[in-house]
Design a protein around this motif. Structure first.
Motif, PDB file in Angstrom:
ATOM      1  N   UNK A  88     -29.161  -7.973  -4.544  1.00 20.05           N
ATOM      2  CA  UNK A  88     -30.135  -7.711  -3.478  1.00 20.05           C
ATOM      3  C   UNK A  88     -29.492  -7.873  -2.102  1.00 20.05           C
ATOM      4  N   UNK A  89     -29.966  -7.106  -1.137  1.00 19.40           N
ATOM      5  CA  UNK A  89     -29.394  -7.165   0.212  1.00 19.40           C
ATOM      6  C   UNK A  89     -29.552  -8.544   0.834  1.00 19.40           C
ATOM      7  N   UNK A  90     -30.595  -9.264   0.434  1.00 24.32           N
ATOM      8  CA  UNK A  90     -30.874 -10.559   1.071  1.00 24.32           C
ATOM      9  C   UNK A  90     -30.180 -11.725   0.378  1.00 24.32           C
ATOM     10  N   UNK A  91     -29.327 -11.454  -0.592  1.00 24.85           N
ATOM     11  CA  UNK A  91     -28.687 -12.542  -1.332  1.00 24.85           C
ATOM     12  C   UNK A  91     -27.821 -13.399  -0.408  1.00 24.85           C
ATOM     13  N   UNK A  92     -27.795 -14.692  -0.686  1.00 24.89           N
ATOM     14  CA  UNK A  92     -26.947 -15.627   0.048  1.00 24.89           C
ATOM     15  C   UNK A  92     -25.853 -16.118  -0.897  1.00 24.89           C
ATOM     16  N   UNK A  93     -24.631 -15.766  -0.596  1.00 22.29           N
ATOM     17  CA  UNK A  93     -23.503 -16.183  -1.421  1.00 22.29           C
ATOM     18  C   UNK A  93     -22.923 -17.492  -0.921  1.00 22.29           C
ATOM     19  N   UNK A  94     -22.263 -18.216  -1.806  1.00 20.72           N
ATOM     20  CA  UNK A  94     -21.555 -19.412  -1.348  1.00 20.72           C
ATOM     21  C   UNK A  94     -20.512 -19.045  -0.292  1.00 20.72           C
ATOM     22  N   UNK A  95     -20.127 -20.026   0.496  1.00 19.92           N
ATOM     23  CA  UNK A  95     -19.122 -19.791   1.521  1.00 19.92           C
ATOM     24  C   UNK A  95     -17.820 -19.335   0.876  1.00 19.92           C
TER      25      UNK A  95
END
Length: 254
Positions: A88-95
């Motif tokens: 999804x475009x709104x996904x937050x990945x780890x740093x």
């Protein structure tokens, strides 16, 4: 010849060719056994893309089935080298992790009989809906509608249930269903619903291995052309239509 097969091999970089490339996917299709004569087209292109990445790196793919909900820990704990899946475009990945698009995007849509009384996604509540393993978006959508969800191992096994009347709808990628509905004999089963917003198929990997990330970018740039995706989608539709035909033991009599 498939465009994918004509790509040149990329350098292996810091990894030995004997090191497997651990690739996370939402569903690992079983390898055909010695007694099996049928191999089904998978639901998504993630395994195909993953194999091409490993091939261009000169490494053997080692597939890891990801948890259904949160893929981030698999990246953070380095259980996989790369993930290929719907992102999804709104996904937050780890740093320190990046996303590389494959060039394929699709929302979810339905295949239903044209004489259905289902006019809205909400109308599927209490109905039987088929999905195929590996399509996390379709599975989540089917559950949200309140339908009785029937999970099949391959798209052909899901779609044949609509033709035989066992399932009221089958939910798959809208882009692929659009191609399927153009195949002979599918007009009667081309009723659909408004597609959900498109979700991209992408690779996710860490930035701590620049040779790997550069190689993945080059591979996905090459296979991400519009012409390649048109060819892959049309082949998917032809194959799935034929597999459904073979699986449908009795002619449609509804």
């Amino acid at each position: 010849m498939m465009i994918l097969a004509s790509l040149t091999t990329l350098p292996v970089g810091a990894h030995s060719s004997s090191d497997p490339l651990r690739i996370g996917v939402s569903y690992v299709p079983p390898e055909p056994g010695p007694a099996e004569y049928r191999v089904y087209t998978p639901e998504s292109f993630d395994v195909l893309i993953a194999r091409k990445i490993a091939e261009r790196l000169g490494r053997k793919p080692e597939f890891v089935q990801l948890p259904e909900v949160d893929w981030s820990p698999s990246l953070e704990r380095h259980e996989v080298d790369v993930i290929v899946g719907r992102v999804p475009d709104e996904i937050r990945l780890p740093r320190d992790f990046i996303i590389v698009d494959t060039g394929f995007r699709s929302g979810a849509a339905a295949s239903m009989r044209t004489d259905t009384d289902v006019r809205d996604w909400r109308d599927l509540a209490g109905r039987t809906v088929c999905v195929a393993r590996g399509n996390t978006v379709a599975l989540a959508l089917a559950r949200q509608t309140g339908a009785q969800v029937q999970i099949e191992d391959a798209p052909a096994k899901s779609l044949v249930q609509v033709r035989t009347g066992i399932c009221d709808a089958a939910i798959h990628d809208e882009t692929l269903l659009e191609r399927l509905f153009q195949q002979q004999g599918w007009q009667k089963f081309s009723a659909t619903l408004s597609p959900t917003p498109p979700v991209r198929l992408a690779a996710m990997l860490g930035t701590d291995d620049p040779l790997l990330s550069d190689a993945v970018r080059q591979v996905l740039d090459q296979i991400g052309s519009a012409g390649t995706w048109v060819e892959l989608q049309e082949k998917w539709a032809r194959n799935v239509a034929f597999e459904v035909y073979l699986d449908q033991d009795a002619p449609d009599c509804h």
